[in-house]
Structures are given as structure tokens and as C-alpha cells.
Enzyme design. Sequence first.
Site, PDB file in Angstrom:
ATOM      1  N   LEU A   1      -6.477  -4.436   7.846  1.00 24.17           N
ATOM      2  CA  LEU A   1      -6.221  -5.581   6.961  1.00 24.17           C
ATOM      3  C   LEU A   1      -6.811  -5.386   5.564  1.00 24.17           C
ATOM      4  CD1 LEU A   1      -6.817  -8.962   8.860  1.00 24.17           C
ATOM      5  CD2 LEU A   1      -4.724  -8.189   7.753  1.00 24.17           C
ATOM      6  N   SER A   2      -7.811  -4.505   5.464  1.00 24.73           N
ATOM      7  CA  SER A   2      -8.476  -4.267   4.174  1.00 24.73           C
ATOM      8  C   SER A   2      -8.882  -5.571   3.479  1.00 24.73           C
ATOM      9  CB  SER A   2      -7.590  -3.414   3.251  1.00 24.73           C
ATOM     10  OG  SER A   2      -7.327  -2.173   3.842  1.00 24.73           O
TER      11      SER A   2
ATOM     12  N   ARG B   1       2.199  -4.245   6.824  1.00 23.37           N
ATOM     13  CA  ARG B   1       1.486  -3.208   6.057  1.00 23.37           C
ATOM     14  C   ARG B   1       2.227  -1.887   6.155  1.00 23.37           C
ATOM     15  NH1 ARG B   1      -4.783  -2.048   4.813  1.00 23.37           N
ATOM     16  NH2 ARG B   1      -4.364  -0.487   3.230  1.00 23.37           N
TER      17      ARG B   1
ATOM     18  N   ASP C   1       0.820  -1.212   0.000  1.00 24.63           N
ATOM     19  CA  ASP C   1       0.000   0.000   0.000  1.00 24.63           C
ATOM     20  C   ASP C   1       0.860   1.271   0.000  1.00 24.63           C
ATOM     21  OD1 ASP C   1      -2.383   1.365  -0.054  1.00 24.63           O
ATOM     22  OD2 ASP C   1      -2.655   1.335   2.118  1.00 24.63           O
ATOM     23  N   GLY C   2       0.310   2.327  -0.574  1.00 26.84           N
ATOM     24  CA  GLY C   2       0.974   3.628  -0.550  1.00 26.84           C
ATOM     25  C   GLY C   2       1.557   4.049  -1.891  1.00 26.84           C
TER      26      GLY C   2
ATOM     27  N   ASN D   1     -10.953  -2.952  -5.073  1.00 28.27           N
ATOM     28  CA  ASN D   1     -10.205  -2.017  -5.921  1.00 28.27           C
ATOM     29  C   ASN D   1     -10.889  -1.724  -7.262  1.00 28.27           C
ATOM     30  OD1 ASN D   1      -6.950  -3.157  -4.726  1.00 28.27           O
ATOM     31  ND2 ASN D   1      -8.107  -1.350  -4.116  1.00 28.27           N
TER      32      ASN D   1
ATOM     33  N   ARG E   1       0.091   7.534  -3.045  1.00 21.02           N
ATOM     34  CA  ARG E   1       0.635   8.670  -2.290  1.00 21.02           C
ATOM     35  C   ARG E   1       2.095   8.934  -2.653  1.00 21.02           C
ATOM     36  NH1 ARG E   1      -1.525   6.372   3.234  1.00 21.02           N
ATOM     37  NH2 ARG E   1      -1.958   4.655   1.824  1.00 21.02           N
ATOM     38  N   TRP E   2       2.826   7.854  -2.911  1.00 22.76           N
ATOM     39  CA  TRP E   2       4.225   7.992  -3.304  1.00 22.76           C
ATOM     40  C   TRP E   2       4.325   8.829  -4.590  1.00 22.76           C
ATOM     41  CZ3 TRP E   2       7.371   6.989  -7.443  1.00 22.76           C
ATOM     42  CH2 TRP E   2       8.760   6.912  -7.191  1.00 22.76           C
TER      43      TRP E   2
END
Length: 247
Positions: A202-203, A195, A28-29, A76, A32-33
Amino acid sequence: MALPFKKKTATKTELPEKLPEHVAFIMDGNGRWAKKRGMPRKFGHREGAKTFHDMTRYCRSIGIKNISFYVFSTENWKRPKEEIDAIMNLLWEYLNDCDEYLEQEVRMIFIGDKTRLPEKIQKRMIELEEDSKKYNKMNLILAINYGGRDEIAHAAKLIAQEVKSGNISPDEITEDIISDNLYTKGIPDVDLMIRPSGELRLSNFLIWQCAYAEYYFTDILWPDFSREELNKALVDFSERGRRFGGV
Ligand code: IPE
Ligand code: IPE
Ligand code: MG
């Protein structure tokens, strides 16, 4: 096309003696990165794919037996079509660039509902599973169109069918039977769930298999996740007391 390389500096000497049997990563991320760099989200996914390759190589080299990656969740599909298309294109590229894993005798297992994926991707996934099923150095488990609740509902349908056919009775249904009807059949439960990106959830990833997992959260965004950070997580894991309800 060669797999992209990342700088690797961590050494095995930083590692604890006791390693987890199964490490799972929520990648994840990425968005944003990219955003932090003023770039479209898809650049983050491309960069995240490099981290994924490097983690796979590293885990294989240090002898971790099972690694799972959350690639695309059942949730998603809510994202804009452009982003979904970019992820599917990246996935297609990846699926055609797996020789290195086969050479390293890595078994590839895809978990999730394949039927909603583009047909060529489904076919390639099945091909890779077939081509690698003889290998046992490491299981590389990729969750694509995966949701933990969807997986449990799917298992319930399979078991209900067994009951309907008269092969088992309802009171013969055990935890083991449920585990054996999940996409992860035969794979040990998760020991360490990692994570990145600062989210503490946990999504819907491996919810059954994580019943007794240890969790490692970090604010680092997935494209920046490194071998050093994994070593830290492994050391942290080795220092935890796991009691599984005992004393
Ligand atoms: C994870 O990164 C990759 C997928 C879900 C496919 P995100 O795309 O969720 O990145 P953030 O959370 O928006 O930064
Ligand atoms: C989880 O990340 C899914 C994957 C990494 C594939 P998300 O970014 O989709 O999760 P939420 O929305 O923050 O819970
Ligand atoms: Mg996210």
C-alpha cells in the site's frame, strides 16, 4: 493547452453490472517505464499523467462515483530534487488545465498536507476545490504530499483539540469520529484498490480507508495501464465475495 489524449478502445459492454463506489489507484511504475526506454524518469511521469487523465475520463463516463489517485507521498520527498521539481512542474501544469473536469461536473478534492507544497500550488488547489464543490457527478480525489499515517496523526490532533475544549470526552471517540477527521471526510471507504507495476504493498496510501478494500495487482507499469485493464479489475472485483467479517 488541451489535455493529452490516449488511444481508447475499451467499451462499456465489457463492464460488470455492479461497480465499486470508490476506486483508488497507486500510480506506480513511471520511473521503470522511462528507464526501459533509456529515458530520464521524468518522461515516465509525463506519460503517467496521460494515463491519469484517461482513467479520470473513463471512470466519469462509466459512472464511478469516487476515484482516488496517489500522486505524491510524504515519503517521496526522499527523491532527488530534480525529480521532485519535475513532478511539481507537471502538477502545476495539470492544475492549470482542469477545465474539462469542471465542465464534466467533477468535484476535485485534494488530500494530504498542503502546507509543505509550493505556495502557488496550494493556492490553486484551494481554488479548484472551491470552484468544484458544487459538483456531484464524481469525486476526483488527489493525494499530494499524502501519507496514511500522517493523516491519522493529523486526525488525532484535531480530536485531541476537541477533547481539550470540552466538546467531547475521550470515551466518546468512535471509529466514525476518526473517519470524520481524516482528509477523506464524507467520502466512502475504498472498495477497490489498484496497484500496477508489480509491487504488492500500500505504501502508506489510504491505510484506514482500505481496511476492507479489495486489491487488484498487475505487473503493467502505470503509463501502460489501460481502460481494458481497468475493465478487467472491475470484472474481477464484481466476482469477489465480500463478507466484511460476516458469513
Ligand atoms: C510513481 O512512479 C510516481 C510517483 C511516486 C510520483 P515511480 O516514480 O515510483 O516509478 P518507479 O516505481 O520508480 O518505476
Ligand atoms: C507510491 O509509490 C507513491 C505514489 C505512487 C505517489 P512509490 O514508488 O513511492 O512506493 P514504494 O517506494 O515502491 O513503496
Ligand atoms: Mg515506485
